[in-house]
Design a protein around this motif. Sequence first.
Motif, PDB file in Angstrom:
ATOM      1  N   THR A  35      33.786 -27.256   6.853  1.00 59.99           N
ATOM      2  CA  THR A  35      34.177 -26.149   7.718  1.00 59.99           C
ATOM      3  C   THR A  35      35.072 -26.589   8.875  1.00 59.99           C
ATOM      4  OG1 THR A  35      32.138 -26.384   9.003  1.00 59.99           O
ATOM      5  CG2 THR A  35      32.111 -24.817   7.155  1.00 59.99           C
ATOM      6  N   HIS A  36      35.106 -27.901   9.155  1.00 64.70           N
ATOM      7  CA  HIS A  36      35.957 -28.432  10.217  1.00 64.70           C
ATOM      8  C   HIS A  36      36.249 -29.895   9.905  1.00 64.70           C
ATOM      9  CE1 HIS A  36      37.669 -28.631  14.261  1.00 64.70           C
ATOM     10  NE2 HIS A  36      37.108 -29.820  14.346  1.00 64.70           N
ATOM     11  N   ILE A  37      37.509 -30.294  10.094  1.00 64.46           N
ATOM     12  CA  ILE A  37      37.869 -31.693   9.869  1.00 64.46           C
ATOM     13  C   ILE A  37      38.983 -32.064  10.838  1.00 64.46           C
ATOM     14  CG2 ILE A  37      39.477 -31.072   8.010  1.00 64.46           C
ATOM     15  CD1 ILE A  37      38.730 -33.770   6.653  1.00 64.46           C
ATOM     16  N   THR A  38      38.847 -33.241  11.444  1.00 65.11           N
ATOM     17  CA  THR A  38      39.905 -33.785  12.289  1.00 65.11           C
ATOM     18  C   THR A  38      40.158 -35.216  11.856  1.00 65.11           C
ATOM     19  OG1 THR A  38      38.339 -34.540  13.991  1.00 65.11           O
ATOM     20  CG2 THR A  38      39.314 -32.351  14.295  1.00 65.11           C
ATOM     21  N   GLY A  39      41.372 -35.680  12.081  1.00 65.05           N
ATOM     22  CA  GLY A  39      41.753 -37.026  11.677  1.00 65.05           C
ATOM     23  C   GLY A  39      42.555 -36.979  10.388  1.00 65.05           C
ATOM     24  N   ASN A  43      43.955 -44.690   4.397  1.00 65.68           N
ATOM     25  CA  ASN A  43      43.236 -45.954   4.350  1.00 65.68           C
ATOM     26  C   ASN A  43      43.078 -46.535   5.750  1.00 65.68           C
ATOM     27  OD1 ASN A  43      41.926 -48.042   2.940  1.00 65.68           O
ATOM     28  ND2 ASN A  43      43.750 -49.316   3.090  1.00 65.68           N
ATOM     29  N   GLY A  44      41.842 -46.838   6.124  1.00 66.55           N
ATOM     30  CA  GLY A  44      41.555 -47.397   7.434  1.00 66.55           C
ATOM     31  C   GLY A  44      41.374 -46.356   8.527  1.00 66.55           C
ATOM     32  N   GLY A  45      41.554 -45.082   8.189  1.00 62.55           N
ATOM     33  CA  GLY A  45      41.445 -44.011   9.164  1.00 62.55           C
ATOM     34  C   GLY A  45      40.008 -43.603   9.431  1.00 62.55           C
ATOM     35  N   THR A  46      39.849 -42.765  10.419  1.00 66.32           N
ATOM     36  CA  THR A  46      38.551 -42.179  10.756  1.00 66.32           C
ATOM     37  C   THR A  46      38.717 -40.675  10.822  1.00 66.32           C
ATOM     38  OG1 THR A  46      37.925 -44.126  12.052  1.00 66.32           O
ATOM     39  CG2 THR A  46      36.715 -42.105  12.488  1.00 66.32           C
ATOM     40  N   ILE A  47      37.759 -39.968  10.242  1.00 62.86           N
ATOM     41  CA  ILE A  47      37.766 -38.514  10.325  1.00 62.86           C
ATOM     42  C   ILE A  47      36.423 -38.055  10.882  1.00 62.86           C
ATOM     43  CG2 ILE A  47      39.431 -38.137   8.467  1.00 62.86           C
ATOM     44  CD1 ILE A  47      37.029 -37.478   6.624  1.00 62.86           C
ATOM     45  N   ARG A  48      36.423 -36.857  11.395  1.00 66.09           N
ATOM     46  CA  ARG A  48      35.189 -36.188  11.823  1.00 66.09           C
ATOM     47  C   ARG A  48      35.116 -34.901  11.017  1.00 66.09           C
ATOM     48  NH1 ARG A  48      32.857 -38.296  16.372  1.00 66.09           N
ATOM     49  NH2 ARG A  48      34.149 -39.705  17.576  1.00 66.09           N
ATOM     50  N   ARG A  60      31.073 -38.548  11.823  1.00 67.51           N
ATOM     51  CA  ARG A  60      32.238 -39.436  11.892  1.00 67.51           C
ATOM     52  C   ARG A  60      32.164 -40.396  10.713  1.00 67.51           C
ATOM     53  NH1 ARG A  60      33.049 -44.565  14.307  1.00 67.51           N
ATOM     54  NH2 ARG A  60      35.219 -44.883  14.859  1.00 67.51           N
ATOM     55  N   VAL A  61      33.258 -40.474   9.939  1.00 65.73           N
ATOM     56  CA  VAL A  61      33.272 -41.383   8.790  1.00 65.73           C
ATOM     57  C   VAL A  61      34.562 -42.197   8.779  1.00 65.73           C
ATOM     58  CG1 VAL A  61      31.751 -39.939   7.378  1.00 65.73           C
ATOM     59  CG2 VAL A  61      34.209 -39.648   7.189  1.00 65.73           C
ATOM     60  N   ARG A  62      34.446 -43.409   8.248  1.00 68.38           N
ATOM     61  CA  ARG A  62      35.596 -44.285   8.030  1.00 68.38           C
ATOM     62  C   ARG A  62      36.111 -44.061   6.617  1.00 68.38           C
ATOM     63  NH1 ARG A  62      31.817 -47.647   9.436  1.00 68.38           N
ATOM     64  NH2 ARG A  62      31.990 -48.840   7.510  1.00 68.38           N
ATOM     65  N   VAL A  63      37.422 -44.069   6.471  1.00 68.77           N
ATOM     66  CA  VAL A  63      38.050 -43.820   5.181  1.00 68.77           C
ATOM     67  C   VAL A  63      38.659 -45.107   4.646  1.00 68.77           C
ATOM     68  CG1 VAL A  63      39.851 -42.502   3.982  1.00 68.77           C
ATOM     69  CG2 VAL A  63      38.601 -41.455   5.894  1.00 68.77           C
ATOM     70  N   GLN A  64      38.378 -45.407   3.397  1.00 73.09           N
ATOM     71  CA  GLN A  64      39.018 -46.517   2.687  1.00 73.09           C
ATOM     72  C   GLN A  64      39.605 -45.945   1.407  1.00 73.09           C
ATOM     73  OE1 GLN A  64      39.340 -49.806   3.769  1.00 73.09           O
ATOM     74  NE2 GLN A  64      38.531 -48.959   5.665  1.00 73.09           N
ATOM     75  N   GLN A  65      40.762 -46.452   0.997  1.00 70.65           N
ATOM     76  CA  GLN A  65      41.408 -45.933  -0.203  1.00 70.65           C
ATOM     77  C   GLN A  65      42.075 -47.014  -1.020  1.00 70.65           C
ATOM     78  OE1 GLN A  65      44.386 -43.237   1.251  1.00 70.65           O
ATOM     79  NE2 GLN A  65      42.965 -41.548   1.498  1.00 70.65           N
ATOM     80  N   MET A  66      42.073 -46.790  -2.315  1.00 74.36           N
ATOM     81  CA  MET A  66      42.994 -47.421  -3.252  1.00 74.36           C
ATOM     82  C   MET A  66      43.791 -46.219  -3.755  1.00 74.36           C
ATOM     83  SD  MET A  66      40.569 -50.166  -5.266  1.00 74.36           S
ATOM     84  CE  MET A  66      41.683 -50.167  -6.638  1.00 74.36           C
ATOM     85  N   PRO A  67      44.947 -45.935  -3.135  1.00 77.33           N
ATOM     86  CA  PRO A  67      45.659 -44.679  -3.378  1.00 77.33           C
ATOM     87  C   PRO A  67      45.780 -44.309  -4.854  1.00 77.33           C
ATOM     88  CG  PRO A  67      46.717 -45.868  -1.618  1.00 77.33           C
ATOM     89  CD  PRO A  67      45.673 -46.794  -2.191  1.00 77.33           C
ATOM     90  N   GLY A  68      45.455 -43.051  -5.120  1.00 77.81           N
ATOM     91  CA  GLY A  68      45.544 -42.512  -6.463  1.00 77.81           C
ATOM     92  C   GLY A  68      44.354 -42.812  -7.345  1.00 77.81           C
ATOM     93  N   TRP A  73      34.277 -42.528   1.918  1.00 77.38           N
ATOM     94  CA  TRP A  73      33.986 -42.107   3.279  1.00 77.38           C
ATOM     95  C   TRP A  73      32.646 -42.737   3.628  1.00 77.38           C
ATOM     96  CZ3 TRP A  73      34.705 -36.049   3.267  1.00 77.38           C
ATOM     97  CH2 TRP A  73      36.019 -35.736   2.909  1.00 77.38           C
ATOM     98  N   THR A  74      32.591 -43.527   4.713  1.00 79.66           N
ATOM     99  CA  THR A  74      31.363 -44.206   5.103  1.00 79.66           C
ATOM    100  C   THR A  74      30.987 -43.829   6.528  1.00 79.66           C
ATOM    101  OG1 THR A  74      31.975 -46.085   3.705  1.00 79.66           O
ATOM    102  CG2 THR A  74      30.228 -46.461   5.329  1.00 79.66           C
ATOM    103  N   GLY A  75      29.736 -43.411   6.702  1.00 80.84           N
ATOM    104  CA  GLY A  75      29.244 -43.053   8.026  1.00 80.84           C
ATOM    105  C   GLY A  75      27.767 -43.358   8.124  1.00 80.84           C
ATOM    106  N   GLY A  76      27.228 -43.243   9.328  1.00 80.42           N
ATOM    107  CA  GLY A  76      25.804 -43.478   9.492  1.00 80.42           C
ATOM    108  C   GLY A  76      25.430 -43.864  10.899  1.00 80.42           C
TER     109      GLY A  76
END
Length: 146
Positions: A35-39, A43-48, A60-68, A73-76
């Motif tokens: 319902t709401h997302i910021t960030g 790869n290496g970003g943070t979103i809420r 709040r979660v950390r984002v990691q990617q291998m594009p495609g 998303w990791t939080g805790g």
Amino acid sequence: MQSVEAGAVINARSSIVWDIITDARNYTVWDSGITHITGELRNGGTIRIRTRAGGNRMVRVRVQQMPGEVMTWTGGLPLGLFTGVCTFILEFQGGMTHLRVKVEFTGPLRGLLWTAGTETQQALTDYVNAVKKRAEILGRHTHPAG
């Protein structure tokens, strides 16, 4: 560890599915459950995020990617008391895309903080189905029949 998983075979190119799951600006436009997302989902970003299931609580979660291919998303909580990892996996299958999303919870407080397993499972299934619907609609517009 406790986990839930959902998946679907989507009649669309994996690039379309990837664009949908990494487009933070539009997550609240389609029925993602968020319902709401910021960030930025990079790869290496943070979103809420705030989810329908989570009420007013922002996570709040950390984002990691291998594009495609893979995104996590990791939080805790600090000190590993509770960790949630959401993994998105895309596999190309003969012109279609298999999307799998798995959420895993670990840490000594997981039993106290993760009590809604069936609710989480339903939210994940709804998310995957919404991605499928959106990707197949967008896929038709990028590749007209004929």
